[in-house]
Design a protein around this motif. Structure first.
Motif, short mmCIF file in Angstrom:
data_model
loop_
_atom_site.label_atom_id
_atom_site.label_comp_id
_atom_site.label_asym_id
_atom_site.label_seq_id
_atom_site.Cartn_x
_atom_site.Cartn_y
_atom_site.Cartn_z
N SER A 11 24.35 24.38 45.98
CA SER A 11 25.38 24.70 46.96
C SER A 11 26.76 24.52 46.35
O SER A 11 26.96 23.64 45.51
N ILE A 12 27.70 25.30 46.82
CA ILE A 12 29.08 25.19 46.34
C ILE A 12 29.86 24.33 47.33
O ILE A 12 29.84 24.56 48.54
N LYS A 13 30.55 23.33 46.77
CA LYS A 13 31.27 22.41 47.66
C LYS A 13 32.70 22.86 47.87
O LYS A 13 33.26 22.69 48.94
N LYS A 14 33.28 23.40 46.82
CA LYS A 14 34.69 23.79 46.93
C LYS A 14 34.89 25.20 46.36
O LYS A 14 34.45 25.48 45.25
N ILE A 15 35.52 26.04 47.16
CA ILE A 15 35.78 27.40 46.69
C ILE A 15 37.15 27.41 46.02
O ILE A 15 38.18 27.56 46.67
N ASP A 16 37.15 27.20 44.71
CA ASP A 16 38.41 27.15 43.96
C ASP A 16 38.61 28.44 43.16
O ASP A 16 37.85 29.40 43.31
N ASP A 17 39.61 28.43 42.29
CA ASP A 17 39.92 29.64 41.51
C ASP A 17 38.77 30.05 40.58
O ASP A 17 38.57 31.24 40.34
N ASN A 18 38.04 29.05 40.09
CA ASN A 18 36.90 29.37 39.22
C ASN A 18 35.83 30.16 39.97
O ASN A 18 35.24 31.09 39.44
N ILE A 19 35.59 29.75 41.21
CA ILE A 19 34.60 30.45 42.04
C ILE A 19 35.09 31.87 42.34
O ILE A 19 34.33 32.83 42.28
N LYS A 20 36.39 31.98 42.62
CA LYS A 20 36.95 33.30 42.93
C LYS A 20 36.83 34.25 41.73
O LYS A 20 36.49 35.42 41.88
N LEU A 21 37.08 33.69 40.55
CA LEU A 21 36.95 34.50 39.33
C LEU A 21 35.49 34.91 39.11
O LEU A 21 35.19 36.06 38.79
N LEU A 22 34.60 33.95 39.34
CA LEU A 22 33.18 34.23 39.19
C LEU A 22 32.74 35.35 40.14
O LEU A 22 32.01 36.27 39.74
N VAL A 23 33.21 35.29 41.39
CA VAL A 23 32.86 36.32 42.37
C VAL A 23 33.38 37.68 41.91
O VAL A 23 32.67 38.69 41.97
N ASN A 24 34.61 37.71 41.40
CA ASN A 24 35.16 38.97 40.90
C ASN A 24 34.34 39.53 39.75
O ASN A 24 34.09 40.73 39.68
N ASN A 25 33.91 38.64 38.87
CA ASN A 25 33.07 39.08 37.75
C ASN A 25 31.71 39.59 38.24
O ASN A 25 31.18 40.55 37.70
N MET A 26 31.19 38.93 39.25
CA MET A 26 29.91 39.36 39.82
C MET A 26 30.04 40.75 40.45
O MET A 26 29.16 41.60 40.30
N LEU A 27 31.14 40.97 41.15
CA LEU A 27 31.36 42.28 41.78
C LEU A 27 31.45 43.36 40.70
O LEU A 27 30.82 44.41 40.80
N LYS A 28 32.23 43.06 39.66
CA LYS A 28 32.40 44.03 38.59
C LYS A 28 31.04 44.35 37.94
O LYS A 28 30.74 45.50 37.64
N THR A 29 30.25 43.30 37.75
CA THR A 29 28.93 43.46 37.13
C THR A 29 28.00 44.29 38.02
O THR A 29 27.33 45.21 37.54
N MET A 30 28.00 43.98 39.32
CA MET A 30 27.14 44.72 40.26
C MET A 30 27.51 46.20 40.25
O MET A 30 26.63 47.06 40.17
#
Ligand code: ZN
Length: 178
Positions: free
Chosen positions: A20-39
């Motif tokens: 589980s993710i405890k804190k949605i910080d800039d690293n998580i936001k970057l990861l999500v953006n990378n996941m979207l780009k990958t998808m």
């Protein structure tokens, strides 16, 4: 943003359970953006962080034809299940074979999750969106859709991918590519 490397079956990392993710910080936001780009790059309708070797409960989904309306779910959890099931053809970016297989999934579910703004959201999903969320949540639990197939079919897919990998290694050797 960058396109991430996908893990392929039978990579053992695909069997890890996400945390589980405890804190949605800039690293998580970057990861999500990378996941979207990958998808989008791989033309998938969903991607779980597990598929790029990251052990966190994040999934991204986009079932729209225009590919411009992503759903980002952090710590997703199914809270209500309508027991009726339906059989639907599925594929997976982590299983690089062309065939799709019929998998039985719940027709309707309700989930809760967090969005990127750290807000709690609840969502009712039907049909394709429902199957897709179930498929991606399975990834977070180390489950692949081929686990639902018969042993024989599973073995056939395993053998096919092993053969495919051997071919790739052979080509790489002959071209001196690392
Ligand atoms: Zn998948």
């Amino acid at each position: 943003m960058s396109i991430m490397k996908l893990l392929y079956f039978p990579n053992k990392k695909l069997r890890k359970k996400a945390r589980s993710i405890k804190k949605i910080d800039d690293n998580i936001k970057l990861l999500v953006n990378n996941m979207l780009k990958t998808m989008y790059f791989y033309n998938g309708i969903g991607l779980a962080a597990t598929q790029i070797g990251i052990n966190k409960k994040i999934i991204v989904i986009d079932i729209t034809i225009k590919r411009n309306n992503p759903l980002i779910l952090i710590n997703p959890k199914i809270i209500v299940i309508d027991k009726s099931k339906i059989s639907n053809k599925e594929g997976c970016l982590s299983i690089p074979i062309k065939q799709q297989y019929f998998i039985l999934r719940y027709k309707k579910i309700k989930i809760k999750a967090k969005n990127l703004m750290n807000e709690n959201i609840e969502l009712e999903a039907k049909y394709l969106l429902s199957y897709c969320i179930q498929h991606e949540i399975d990834h977070l639990n180390g489950i692949l859709f081929i686990d639902y197939l018969s042993n024989l079919k599973y073995q056939r897919i395993y053998d096919k991918i092993k053969k495919l990998n051997k071919k790739i290694i052979f080509i790489k050797k002959h071209n001196h590519i690392k």
